[in-house]
Structures are given as structure tokens and as C-alpha cells.
Design an enzyme around this catalytic site. Structure first.
Site, PDB file in Angstrom:
ATOM      1  N   ASP A  94      54.834  40.170  49.310  1.00  0.00           N
ATOM      2  CA  ASP A  94      54.144  40.684  48.118  1.00  0.00           C
ATOM      3  C   ASP A  94      53.537  42.068  48.357  1.00  0.00           C
ATOM      4  OD1 ASP A  94      54.602  38.122  46.865  1.00  0.00           O
ATOM      5  OD2 ASP A  94      52.967  37.374  48.120  1.00  0.00           O
ATOM      6  N   GLY A  98      55.107  44.794  47.717  1.00  0.00           N
ATOM      7  CA  GLY A  98      55.714  45.731  46.770  1.00  0.00           C
ATOM      8  C   GLY A  98      57.100  46.179  47.191  1.00  0.00           C
ATOM      9  N   LYS A  99      57.790  45.334  47.982  1.00  0.00           N
ATOM     10  CA  LYS A  99      59.135  45.699  48.449  1.00  0.00           C
ATOM     11  C   LYS A  99      60.093  45.929  47.284  1.00  0.00           C
ATOM     12  CE  LYS A  99      59.751  41.961  50.838  1.00  0.00           C
ATOM     13  NZ  LYS A  99      58.466  41.322  50.447  1.00  0.00           N
ATOM     14  N   GLY A 107      60.323  36.466  44.808  1.00  0.00           N
ATOM     15  CA  GLY A 107      60.507  37.193  43.564  1.00  0.00           C
ATOM     16  C   GLY A 107      60.100  38.639  43.697  1.00  0.00           C
ATOM     17  N   HIS A 108      60.890  39.514  43.099  1.00  0.00           N
ATOM     18  CA  HIS A 108      60.562  40.935  43.025  1.00  0.00           C
ATOM     19  C   HIS A 108      60.427  41.303  41.550  1.00  0.00           C
ATOM     20  CE1 HIS A 108      62.590  41.897  47.168  1.00  0.00           C
ATOM     21  NE2 HIS A 108      61.434  41.306  47.274  1.00  0.00           N
ATOM     22  N   ARG A 116      75.476  21.988  60.052  1.00  0.00           N
ATOM     23  CA  ARG A 116      76.906  22.183  59.799  1.00  0.00           C
ATOM     24  C   ARG A 116      77.482  21.215  58.773  1.00  0.00           C
ATOM     25  NH1 ARG A 116      77.293  22.713  66.179  1.00  0.00           N
ATOM     26  NH2 ARG A 116      75.942  20.944  65.795  1.00  0.00           N
ATOM     27  N   GLN A 172      61.461  37.958  52.059  1.00  0.00           N
ATOM     28  CA  GLN A 172      60.080  37.680  52.458  1.00  0.00           C
ATOM     29  C   GLN A 172      59.584  38.761  53.429  1.00  0.00           C
ATOM     30  OE1 GLN A 172      62.291  34.853  52.367  1.00  0.00           O
ATOM     31  NE2 GLN A 172      61.417  33.929  50.562  1.00  0.00           N
ATOM     32  N   THR A 198      58.922  30.831  56.361  1.00  0.00           N
ATOM     33  CA  THR A 198      60.128  30.534  55.598  1.00  0.00           C
ATOM     34  C   THR A 198      61.213  30.054  56.559  1.00  0.00           C
ATOM     35  OG1 THR A 198      61.551  31.376  53.819  1.00  0.00           O
ATOM     36  CG2 THR A 198      61.119  32.867  55.682  1.00  0.00           C
TER      37      THR A 198
END
Length: 310
Positions: A13, A15-16, A40-41, A142, A223, A238
Site C-alpha cells: 500500500d 502507492g506502487k 489491489g492497485h 504439484r 505485495q 503472503t
């Protein structure tokens, strides 16, 4: 032309998405190299705001190739919703590509995600319950299904049957949840596969061909550093490698082709989910509340209030 890896240096978060959208115009290709629709972006164009969960930020530039790399996990339903959203607004997705090696998030992955969290009780991770962890789990075990598997019904049915032999007993005997049949999943997923067929490709070949042509690539992480499965605040992380090294394995592009890493941070830190955060502020009053409300610190994916701190 140079290629750049864009990473978050905190818990996400930072601001990527905004930075990626800002500089994507200077690149020929943007690659999302890890994660799924658990991130989310937000991109604002005029009076329209777009919350991106699967599609790379480069989609806003029609001349830019946008790639969902092999290191990602894909929810076909969410991906199609985003494609439809853009097409309805006149934003072309013709240059969107999806790696055939990216793994598919199945309905049972979402069921198991929620069940695992409930089982952990007070020690839960705070996942988005989007099925990302169980999908990566199946990848490593797998028994995962990949995007290219959906393009051949016989292969898809065969691999799905093997996966369900392992998954259904967990759902039924451990968690008391409904089980799945090959037919019930195929009924939903095969029609989506036909819609996605034009987008699925051998992405590592595509990217390396672009590099040979002298094109530049921007690698976009979902992330951030402190959520990396190996280097973050484990186990409150994650399920993929979101640090710069993940760009190599998550795209199939060699290290020699990465020229720089651009780290994004903001003046304070935020995180969504459980885990250590030594400088966390009380969000009900004082500076904590000011950061939360003034910074609109709510998750794009979950809508949950972000934890804020110095």
C-alpha cells in the site's frame, strides 16, 4: 533499453500502482510477476477510479504489452470481470497476455483459505480469503492446474480429477464442507477458458523476444518486501516472493536483463492482516485516526481498515 523491477519496501500500500501507472508510459511492457487477486492497485483516470486486482497497471496504455507472469495465480472470473470493465470503458485489452504457466485459483482454494483461517483462531494470518495461499500450496504439491490446462478439456478433466482426489477428503472429513465434482467445476471454468484463450501465451518466450528486440520491461510486484514468503514477517506473510528476486522466477527473464530496482515507500507504514507491527498507532483517536482517515487507508481488495504506524 533498461528494465526495472518496482517493489514495495514496506508491508504494501505504498502507492506502487500509482507509480507504475505514472512510469509505465516509458516502457514497452509491464509484467506482474507474483500474487493474485489478493492485492489491489487503484488508478484514477479523470473522474474514473479503477481497482486492479489481476491486470497489470500498464493496461492503461494501449501500446504497452501487459503480462500476467508465470509467478502469479489467476482467478479467471476476476480476470474476465476486469477485462469487461476496461472494454466497456473503451480501454483495449488486446495487448494483455497471461502466462500459460500461471496457476488457476479454484473454488475449493477459496473454501480452504477460509477454513484454514478459522482453524487457526486467534493465530490466523489475516488473509483475504481469496484462495491465494491454497493455490500456491497446490502448486508446490504439484497438483495445481495451470492456465494452459484449461485450453484442453481432456487434460483439464484428468488433472482436476487428481486434484479433487486430494482436496475433497480435506473439505469433507476435516472441515465438514461440501465437495466438488469434475463436472461442476468444468461447467463454470471451461466457458471462461474459451473467453481467455486469446490472452494465454508462453509468456517467458514473449518477454525474452521483446528483450532481444531492444524493448524495455517494467516488472510490477503485487505485495511488498515485508510480506515476502521467505524474507517477510513469517508466518504473517503472503504466499509468493514479492521482493525483486521474484521478478526473475515469476517471469522467466534472466537476471542479466534486470537493470535496476525501484523501491517505493511512504512516510508512514501500513499493513492489512495480522502480525507484528512495532510502531502501530491506536486508530480510534489521535495520530492513528488521522492517518487512517486522512490517508484513506482502507484495503482496495478487502475494504478493511489498514493498520497505521510510524
Amino acid at each position: 533499453m533498461s528494465s526495472t523491477v518496482l517493489v514495495g519496501t514496506q508491508w504494501g500500500d505504498e502507492g506502487k500502482g500509482k507509480i507504475c501507472d505514472l512510469i509505465a508510459r516509458d516502457f514497452d511492457c509491464v509484467v506482474r510477476y507474483q500474487g493474485g487477486n489478493n492485492a489491489g492497485h487503484t488508478i484514477v483516470v479523470g473522474d474514473r477510479s479503477y481497482g486492479l486486482h489481476q491486470v497489470p497497471s500498464g493496461i492503461m496504455y494501449p501500446e504497452c504489452v501487459s503480462v500476467i507472469g508465470n509467478g502469479c495465480v489467476v482467478n479467471p472470473k476476476v480476470l474476465l470481470e476486469e477485462i469487461d470493465m476496461f472494454e466497456a470503458d473503451g480501454i483495449s485489452t488486446a495487448n494483455l497476455k497471461v502466462s500459460g504457466n500461471a496457476h488457476i485459483i479454484m473454488p475449493y482454494h477459496m473454501d480452504l483459505d477460509g477454513a484454514y483461517e478459522q482453524l487457526l483462531g486467534d493465530h490466523n494470518i489475516g488473509t483475504t480469503k481469496r484462495g491465494i495461499g491454497p493455490c500456491y500450496q497446490d502448486k508446490m504439491a504439484r497438483i495445481g492446474l495451470r492456465m494452459q490446462d484449461m485450453l484442453d478439456e481432456e487434460v483439464f478433466r484428468e488433472k482436476l480429477a487428481r486434484a479433487l482426489d486430494r482436496v475433497n477428503p480435506q473439505l469433507e472429513k476435516i472441515f465438514g464442507l461440501p465437495t466438488y465434482t469434475v463436472e461442476s467445476i468444468c461447467e463454470t471454468y471451461l466457458p471462461m477458458a474459451e473467453r481467455l484463450r486469446p490472452y494465454i501465451c508462453e509468456s517467458s518466450l514473449l518477454l525474452n523476444n521483446l528483450i532481444d528486440e531492444g524493448k524495455s520491461i517494467l516488472f510490477e510486484g503485487a505485495q511488498a518486501t515485508l510480506l515476502d514468503i521467505d524474507h517477510g514477517t513469517y508466518p504473517y506473510v503472503t504466499s509468493s516472493n514479492c521482493t525483486a528476486g521474484g521478478a526473475v522466477t515469476g517471469s522467466g527473464v534472466g537476471m542479466k536483463n534486470v537493470d535496476r530496482v525501484l523501491g517505493i515507500c511512504k512516510a508512514y507504514i501500513t499493513r492489512v492482516g495480522m502480525g507484528p507491527m512495532p510502531t502501530e498507532l491506536d486508530y480510534t483517536e489521535g495520530p492513528g485516526r488521522e492517518l487512517t482517515e486522512g490517508g484513506h487507508e482502507y484495503g482496495v481488495t478487502t475494504g478493511r481498515r489498514r493498520r497505521c504506524g510510524w
